[in-house]
Scaffold this motif. Sequence first.
Motif, PDB file in Angstrom:
ATOM      1  N   GLY A  60      11.791 -10.471  -1.931  1.00  0.00           N
ATOM      2  CA  GLY A  60      11.416 -10.305  -3.326  1.00  0.00           C
ATOM      3  C   GLY A  60      11.595  -8.901  -3.867  1.00  0.00           C
ATOM      4  O   GLY A  60      12.107  -8.703  -4.974  1.00  0.00           O
ATOM      5  N   GLN A  61      11.188  -7.886  -3.090  1.00  0.00           N
ATOM      6  CA  GLN A  61      11.199  -6.517  -3.597  1.00  0.00           C
ATOM      7  C   GLN A  61      12.466  -5.752  -3.234  1.00  0.00           C
ATOM      8  O   GLN A  61      12.938  -4.932  -4.014  1.00  0.00           O
ATOM      9  N   VAL A  62      12.999  -5.976  -2.049  1.00  0.00           N
ATOM     10  CA  VAL A  62      14.169  -5.208  -1.604  1.00  0.00           C
ATOM     11  C   VAL A  62      15.466  -5.870  -2.061  1.00  0.00           C
ATOM     12  O   VAL A  62      16.298  -5.261  -2.746  1.00  0.00           O
ATOM     13  N   LEU A  63      15.668  -7.129  -1.681  1.00  0.00           N
ATOM     14  CA  LEU A  63      16.925  -7.791  -2.034  1.00  0.00           C
ATOM     15  C   LEU A  63      17.010  -8.151  -3.514  1.00  0.00           C
ATOM     16  O   LEU A  63      18.071  -8.032  -4.132  1.00  0.00           O
ATOM     17  N   ARG A  64      15.887  -8.576  -4.105  1.00  0.00           N
ATOM     18  CA  ARG A  64      15.912  -9.017  -5.499  1.00  0.00           C
ATOM     19  C   ARG A  64      15.333  -7.982  -6.465  1.00  0.00           C
ATOM     20  O   ARG A  64      15.187  -8.273  -7.651  1.00  0.00           O
ATOM     21  N   ASN A  65      15.005  -6.799  -5.964  1.00  0.00           N
ATOM     22  CA  ASN A  65      14.499  -5.707  -6.814  1.00  0.00           C
ATOM     23  C   ASN A  65      13.263  -6.104  -7.631  1.00  0.00           C
ATOM     24  O   ASN A  65      13.056  -5.626  -8.751  1.00  0.00           O
ATOM     25  N   VAL A 108       0.844  -1.206   0.000  1.00  0.00           N
ATOM     26  CA  VAL A 108       0.000   0.000   0.000  1.00  0.00           C
ATOM     27  C   VAL A 108       0.873   1.248   0.000  1.00  0.00           C
ATOM     28  O   VAL A 108       0.655   2.181  -0.782  1.00  0.00           O
ATOM     29  N   LEU A 109       1.867   1.286   0.876  1.00  0.00           N
ATOM     30  CA  LEU A 109       2.764   2.440   0.918  1.00  0.00           C
ATOM     31  C   LEU A 109       3.565   2.575  -0.371  1.00  0.00           C
ATOM     32  O   LEU A 109       3.844   3.689  -0.831  1.00  0.00           O
ATOM     33  N   ALA A 110       3.926   1.441  -0.968  1.00  0.00           N
ATOM     34  CA  ALA A 110       4.760   1.466  -2.169  1.00  0.00           C
ATOM     35  C   ALA A 110       4.023   2.029  -3.375  1.00  0.00           C
ATOM     36  O   ALA A 110       4.675   2.470  -4.335  1.00  0.00           O
ATOM     37  N   THR A 111       2.701   2.058  -3.374  1.00  0.00           N
ATOM     38  CA  THR A 111       1.987   2.668  -4.495  1.00  0.00           C
ATOM     39  C   THR A 111       2.246   4.163  -4.582  1.00  0.00           C
ATOM     40  O   THR A 111       2.138   4.756  -5.647  1.00  0.00           O
ATOM     41  N   ARG A 112       2.588   4.774  -3.446  1.00  0.00           N
ATOM     42  CA  ARG A 112       2.913   6.209  -3.449  1.00  0.00           C
ATOM     43  C   ARG A 112       4.407   6.454  -3.280  1.00  0.00           C
ATOM     44  O   ARG A 112       4.956   7.390  -3.862  1.00  0.00           O
ATOM     45  N   PHE A 113       5.056   5.626  -2.447  1.00  0.00           N
ATOM     46  CA  PHE A 113       6.492   5.790  -2.184  1.00  0.00           C
ATOM     47  C   PHE A 113       7.193   4.478  -2.516  1.00  0.00           C
ATOM     48  O   PHE A 113       7.334   3.608  -1.655  1.00  0.00           O
ATOM     49  N   PRO A 114       7.634   4.308  -3.751  1.00  0.00           N
ATOM     50  CA  PRO A 114       8.159   3.014  -4.189  1.00  0.00           C
ATOM     51  C   PRO A 114       9.579   2.692  -3.737  1.00  0.00           C
ATOM     52  O   PRO A 114      10.101   1.633  -4.085  1.00  0.00           O
ATOM     53  N   GLY A 115      10.202   3.548  -2.962  1.00  0.00           N
ATOM     54  CA  GLY A 115      11.580   3.300  -2.546  1.00  0.00           C
ATOM     55  C   GLY A 115      11.714   2.094  -1.632  1.00  0.00           C
ATOM     56  O   GLY A 115      10.779   1.677  -0.952  1.00  0.00           O
ATOM     57  N   LYS A 116      12.918   1.542  -1.593  1.00  0.00           N
ATOM     58  CA  LYS A 116      13.180   0.356  -0.780  1.00  0.00           C
ATOM     59  C   LYS A 116      13.101   0.640   0.720  1.00  0.00           C
ATOM     60  O   LYS A 116      12.717  -0.226   1.505  1.00  0.00           O
ATOM     61  N   ASP A 117      13.492   1.852   1.125  1.00  0.00           N
ATOM     62  CA  ASP A 117      13.531   2.153   2.557  1.00  0.00           C
ATOM     63  C   ASP A 117      12.138   2.077   3.183  1.00  0.00           C
ATOM     64  O   ASP A 117      11.963   1.522   4.277  1.00  0.00           O
ATOM     65  N   VAL A 118      11.152   2.655   2.508  1.00  0.00           N
ATOM     66  CA  VAL A 118       9.781   2.632   3.030  1.00  0.00           C
ATOM     67  C   VAL A 118       9.284   1.193   3.150  1.00  0.00           C
ATOM     68  O   VAL A 118       8.726   0.780   4.173  1.00  0.00           O
ATOM     69  N   ARG A 119       9.480   0.430   2.095  1.00  0.00           N
ATOM     70  CA  ARG A 119       9.010  -0.957   2.111  1.00  0.00           C
ATOM     71  C   ARG A 119       9.736  -1.771   3.186  1.00  0.00           C
ATOM     72  O   ARG A 119       9.111  -2.564   3.905  1.00  0.00           O
TER      73      ARG A 119
END
Length: 515
Positions: free
Chosen positions: A353-358, A106-117
């Motif tokens: 999946g999203q942070v380490l493997r982009n 949900v947060l990534a839809t607005r802030f797609p950066g790795k830190d937020v996720r």
Amino acid sequence: MNLVSASLFAALVAVTLLITAWAARQNKSAADHYVAGGALTGRQNGVAIAGDFISAASFLGVTGAIALTGFNGFYLAVFVPIAFVLALLLIAEPLRNLGRFTLADVLATRFPGKDVRSLMAVSTVVISVVYLVSQLVGAALLVSLLFDLDYAVAVLIIGALTTAYTLVGGMLATSWIQIIKTGLLLVCAVVLFVLVLLRFDFNPFGPFSTALAEFGQQFVAPQRSGDAASFDQLSQTVGLVLGVLGLPHVMIRFLTVPNAQQARTSAYTSIWIFFGFYLMIPVLGYGAAVLVGPDEITAENKGGNLAVAQLAETLGGGVLLAFVAAVAFVTILAALSGLVIATSGAIAHDLYGQVLRNGKVSPTAQHRAARIATVATCLVGVGIAFAAQRQNVAFLASLGMSIAACANLPALLLTLYWRRMTARAVISGIVTGLVLSVAVILLSPAVQGADSLLPFSNPALAVAPVSFLVSILVALAGAPRGDEAAAAATVFRSLRIRALTGRTTEPPAVERIPV
């Protein structure tokens, strides 16, 4: 009684294993594992949500708290429907329209950066593990009571069952186990409710008036035992009402339905079940206080977690005790599975999946990672549960909800509803809420005892306002300018449209017909 207990336990465990075997044939992808492929109806999901939340904390912990502390324990029950009304109004529909598998989506839809996720994933893991421990403690106490097992052995058995359910059946098995156990739990509560009223000539106020005569006015009215205790009570209530909106394993249930309309139906259904169930809890709590007695309750378990089981034995002997304990056991197993899925989703989908493997990970690899995370989560929960035997499970669960109110809720609400929110502010708010709330718990009487540095144990009332304030100040201080501000405004408008309608702002493609 042991034979009856073993038979009922075996029968219910067999049913849950059959459900798991059926679900295993459909648990083929990450979407199936995390959110049951989004295929549940609103009614089914609403019953499952009720099953997810009416757990050991509610059935065992709240009833025990009322039996030992009187009216003050009722606060833990009365505000649950209110919390889900707020969830319906503020979170359910936007979450379904924006999310995929986790709150971090949900947060990534607005802030797609790795830190937020990453930070939202870490917060999800911490909250879910704290809540997981409360359920493990409640289940282990029941099993050790009925079968004279050592507490540690009971924890290991329950951990193994939870691992099997989640690993093999995923969210689909968990959902249907929760649906079935909700029905059984309501039947169980109604039976106890009727039997308690039978002892008082079907006078619903009989348990209260008898408690007033036996224990005095302080037992049936709000108790004030010092500023610190009053602050702790209010903080626990605030954490319950606000924490539900950021509780990962409950909120991701809105992702198991196909659209926002079904998400709303889910919330409506769960609210009605909560109202019915929690209207009976005070009668059961006061009934346990009068018919069993606080001394007998604390002699069996200091936190009062076995008050319901003792009440059942008093009212119906070993058979009713076995039935209540078996239902409570399945209740806890279902809640444990949902917690493990929320935790494994944060680890496998977000961090791996999203942070380490982009995001460059195959569905098969992500499914495998989810299963590995499931085993790791269960091992950690079992390890912590060994040290938490004597804590009231409702109190432990309230700590998880309070951390959710401090860390997750400010990030979710401000991301969804405030135009000027920034990624840096989300990060600051989550870190502030998570660090301060955990610090308060570690320095509180619940952990340090009488020599604690802080006089209260629940962090919600002290930390949640600070987390909101830090988020707002950081957002205002780092507000984008010029083209960045215009781009941020466009992203927010797109998010609001998608949150409300489920559609993006991109116009549909139109085929050009040559003239």
